[in-house]
Design a protein around this motif. Sequence first.
Motif, PDB file in Angstrom:
ATOM      1  N   ALA A 237       0.838  -1.196   0.000  1.00 25.98           N
ATOM      2  CA  ALA A 237       0.000   0.000   0.000  1.00 25.98           C
ATOM      3  C   ALA A 237       0.874   1.248   0.000  1.00 25.98           C
ATOM      4  CB  ALA A 237      -0.922   0.001   1.216  1.00 25.98           C
ATOM      5  N   GLY A 238       1.947   1.204   0.810  1.00 31.22           N
ATOM      6  CA  GLY A 238       2.850   2.352   0.874  1.00 31.22           C
ATOM      7  C   GLY A 238       3.517   2.606  -0.459  1.00 31.22           C
ATOM      8  N   ALA A 239       3.930   1.525  -1.125  1.00 27.37           N
ATOM      9  CA  ALA A 239       4.610   1.682  -2.414  1.00 27.37           C
ATOM     10  C   ALA A 239       3.663   2.284  -3.438  1.00 27.37           C
ATOM     11  CB  ALA A 239       5.133   0.335  -2.893  1.00 27.37           C
ATOM     12  N   VAL A 240       2.412   1.803  -3.456  1.00 26.87           N
ATOM     13  CA  VAL A 240       1.439   2.350  -4.407  1.00 26.87           C
ATOM     14  C   VAL A 240       1.223   3.836  -4.135  1.00 26.87           C
ATOM     15  CG1 VAL A 240      -0.988   2.312  -5.066  1.00 26.87           C
ATOM     16  CG2 VAL A 240       0.277   0.167  -4.840  1.00 26.87           C
ATOM     17  N   LEU A 245       2.021   9.539  -5.448  1.00 29.27           N
ATOM     18  CA  LEU A 245       2.457  10.867  -5.023  1.00 29.27           C
ATOM     19  C   LEU A 245       3.556  11.391  -5.941  1.00 29.27           C
ATOM     20  CD1 LEU A 245       1.476  12.493  -2.605  1.00 29.27           C
ATOM     21  CD2 LEU A 245       3.565  11.841  -1.422  1.00 29.27           C
ATOM     22  N   TYR A 246       4.487  10.510  -6.276  1.00 23.42           N
ATOM     23  CA  TYR A 246       5.595  10.864  -7.170  1.00 23.42           C
ATOM     24  C   TYR A 246       5.033  11.321  -8.516  1.00 23.42           C
ATOM     25  CZ  TYR A 246      10.152  10.242  -9.494  1.00 23.42           C
ATOM     26  OH  TYR A 246      11.314  10.430 -10.182  1.00 23.42           O
ATOM     27  N   ALA A 247       4.061  10.526  -9.033  1.00 22.84           N
ATOM     28  CA  ALA A 247       3.484  10.859 -10.330  1.00 22.84           C
ATOM     29  C   ALA A 247       2.763  12.204 -10.258  1.00 22.84           C
ATOM     30  CB  ALA A 247       2.526   9.765 -10.773  1.00 22.84           C
ATOM     31  N   GLU A 248       2.000  12.426  -9.197  1.00 17.55           N
ATOM     32  CA  GLU A 248       1.260  13.684  -9.073  1.00 17.55           C
ATOM     33  C   GLU A 248       2.222  14.868  -9.034  1.00 17.55           C
ATOM     34  OE1 GLU A 248      -1.216  15.412  -9.225  1.00 17.55           O
ATOM     35  OE2 GLU A 248      -1.011  17.059  -7.808  1.00 17.55           O
ATOM     36  N   ASN A 249       3.343  14.696  -8.326  1.00 19.44           N
ATOM     37  CA  ASN A 249       4.272  15.811  -8.176  1.00 19.44           C
ATOM     38  C   ASN A 249       5.155  16.030  -9.394  1.00 19.44           C
ATOM     39  OD1 ASN A 249       3.805  17.049  -5.702  1.00 19.44           O
ATOM     40  ND2 ASN A 249       4.739  15.347  -4.616  1.00 19.44           N
TER      41      ASN A 249
END
Lengths: 512, 178
Positions: A237-240, A245-249
Motif C-alpha cells: 500500500a505504501g509503495a502504491v 504521489l511521485y506521479a502527481e508531483n
Amino acid sequence: MTDTTRRAPGGGWRRTHPRTLLVHATWPLPPLASLGAAAVLTGGRIPPGTWITLAALTVSFAVVTAVGAVRWARTEFRVTGAALEVRTGAWTRRLRTVPLDRIRTVDLTATPLHRVLRLAALRAGTAGEGSGVPTLDALPVAEARQVRDALLARATPGAVADDPVLARFSPRWLRYAPLTFWVVGGVLIAAGTVHRVLHGMGVDLWELGVVRRAFAAFGTVSPWLTVPAALLVLLAAGAVGAVALYAENWWGHRLEWADGSTLRVRRGLFTTRTVTIDRARLRGVLLREPLLLRAGGGAAVRAVAGGLGDRDENRARSGLLPPAPRALAVRVAGGALGAPFPDPPLPDRGAPTALTRPPRAALRRRRLRGLCWVTLPGTAVLAGGAAACTPALLVWAGAYAVVSAAAVEWAAREAYRALGYGLCGGHLVVRSGVFGRDTLALERSAVAAWTFSSTPFGRRAGLVTLTAAFAAGEGRHRIPDLAAARAPGFAAGAAPGIVEEFLVGAAESGRR
Amino acid sequence: MPGSGTAPPPAAAPALRPPRHRVDPRARRWWTVRALLTVGGPVLLTAVALALCALLFFPGALPWLGPLLVALVVPALLHLVLMPRVRYAVHAWELGGRAVYASDGWYRQRRRIAPLSRVQTVDTVRGPLERRFGLATVTVTTASTAGDIRIRGLSEAGAEELSRRIGAAAQLILGDTA
C-alpha cells in the motif's frame, strides 16, 4: 481572451478571470460529500447536528462567496514597461508596485480544478522573503504565460544555451518512488487520517461488521503467517501511495534553461506548477541521496537559491530533479551549476578523493554516539526487565546488544566514509550523512558568515564543526567534525575576507 | 589509508584566536539568576517538596527516592555554579576592521564571524532581567539567520557604544546585497 467584462476602466488595468470565482466556490463540496457519505453509511438516519452543520455551511458559503466576489471585482493589475502593479482592497485601496528588475521568479500553478477551467495562478517572487506580492489567482493559461514572459523580459537578457533542456521526465523514474522510509510512515498517517475523518462523521471503524469479521478471521490464523502478510500489505500500500504521489508531483517534469539566465522547472500531473529561478540567485546545488534511494542507485537534485520563500516554500519549490538515476542527477546538477558537478568519489573506490577527510576521531565519535544512544538504552531496558521479571529476557537483551552494535558499527563507518569537504574551482563542496547523504556545491562567494562550534567531547578529540551561512536555500550548511587545527585555514581559504584578521600562529609556526 | 586526507595538519596551519573583549562581569550574576529561575530553582523546589512529603508521610519511600533526588539536585547545582563561570570565560566579542566576531555558549561553544559588508541591522535589546543588572544584548543581523551575531551580557553603555560603532563601520564598508 480579451472580453470586455475583464477590462477595468482605463489605463490597461486588468482583472483576473471571472471563472476564478468558480474555483473558489467549490470548497463546500468535501464537507457536503462527507455528510452525504455519513448519511449513506448510517443508513439514511441524519442526526440533528447535521442540520446545524448544513445551515452553518450555507451561511458561510454565502458570506465567503460574496466577499470573494467583491475582492475579485476590486483586484486589478497591469504590467507597465517598468513594473507590475496590483491594486487590491475593497475599503482600503492598496497599490503595490513591483519593479520588473526586482522580480526573480515567476511560478504558474494550476490545481486540477484550475486545469478543468483552463486557468493558472501566477505568483511573482522578489528577492526579499515573504515580500507579499499578491498571487494573481487566476488567469487563462495563455494570458498567464504571456504575463510571465512580460514580467521576466526585463530580468532575462541573454542567449539560450546549445541544449537548454537539462532533463525530461521518464516514467521509468517511478521505480525510485518507493525507495523512502515514508512508505511505511505514509500508510500509517493515511490510516490515521481516514480513521479520524470517519470518526468525525460518527462512523466508528471498529464497529463495522466487515472489519470485525476480518479481525476475527485474522485471530484464528497463526501469527507467523499473519504478521508477514500484514507487513507485506502495508509495504505494498505504501509503495502504491508513493508512486501515486511521485506521479502527481513530478509527471511531465521538464528542467530547462528558459534563456541564458533563467532556469525553469515544469512538473505535475493534476496540479501543474512551473518554477523559474534567476541564475543570479542560484548559489549552488544539492545532490540528495537518502539511504534507500542510494541503495537503489538513485539521487535527487535541489537548487540552493534565494527568493524561493521561507523554509517550507523553499522545500516545495527548490526541487530540480526528483529521485532519478544517479548519473543523470549528477549531470543535471552540473548543468544547473554551469560547471561540472564535483562528484567526489568515495575514499575506498580506488580513485584519489578530491575531498579532505576528517580525522579518525570523527569515526570514533560516531561509533560512540551510536552505542550510547541506540545500543545502551535498549540493552539496559531489556536487562532491567530480565532482572525484574523473567530471566528469559536476558537472551533478548544479549541479542539486541549484538545486533544493534553491528548496525551502529556499519552506520558509523558508512557515515565516516562519506564525510569530506574541499574546494573545487569557485565552489565549496561538502558531503556528509548516512541516512540522508547530501553533497552540496556552493559558490564560495555566497558564504556570508562562518561559525565554529564544538562540544567538550569534540574539543578533547580535536574536532570542530564549521557552519557556513548564506542567503539562499536553507540558509546554512554544516561541515561536521573537521580537525580543529585545519578549520580556520580552510574557512579563510574557502571564503576570503571573513576570518583572516582573527587568525594567529601561521607565521610563528611556519618559522619554527 | 592511502589517498585520504587524514594526514596531520601542515605546520603553518593558522589558529583562530578568541575575541579580545570580555563581557561585563555582572553577566555572571545575570546568568546565575536566570538559571535559578528556569532550571535550578524549579528542580531544587521539586526535590525539597518531594523529600518533605516522603519524610512526613511515606518514610518507606526514602531508600529509592533518596538517590533519585540526589541525581536530580546534583546536576542542577552544578549547572547553577559552573554554567555562569564557563560562560564568562567563553563569551567575548571583537569588532575588527572588516568583520564582527563573537564567541558564546558553555557546553556547546560557538565562535561566529560575519563580515561588516553583510550587516543589515544592529539591534540593542534589554530584557526585564537584563535591565535589573544594567546589561544589554546587541544583535547584528545578516541576510541569513545562521549569520546573525548576538553579543549578550554587555553593559548598557557598552552596548550603545558598540552598536553605534558597528553601524558606523558597516556604513564605511561597501554594502553587499547578496
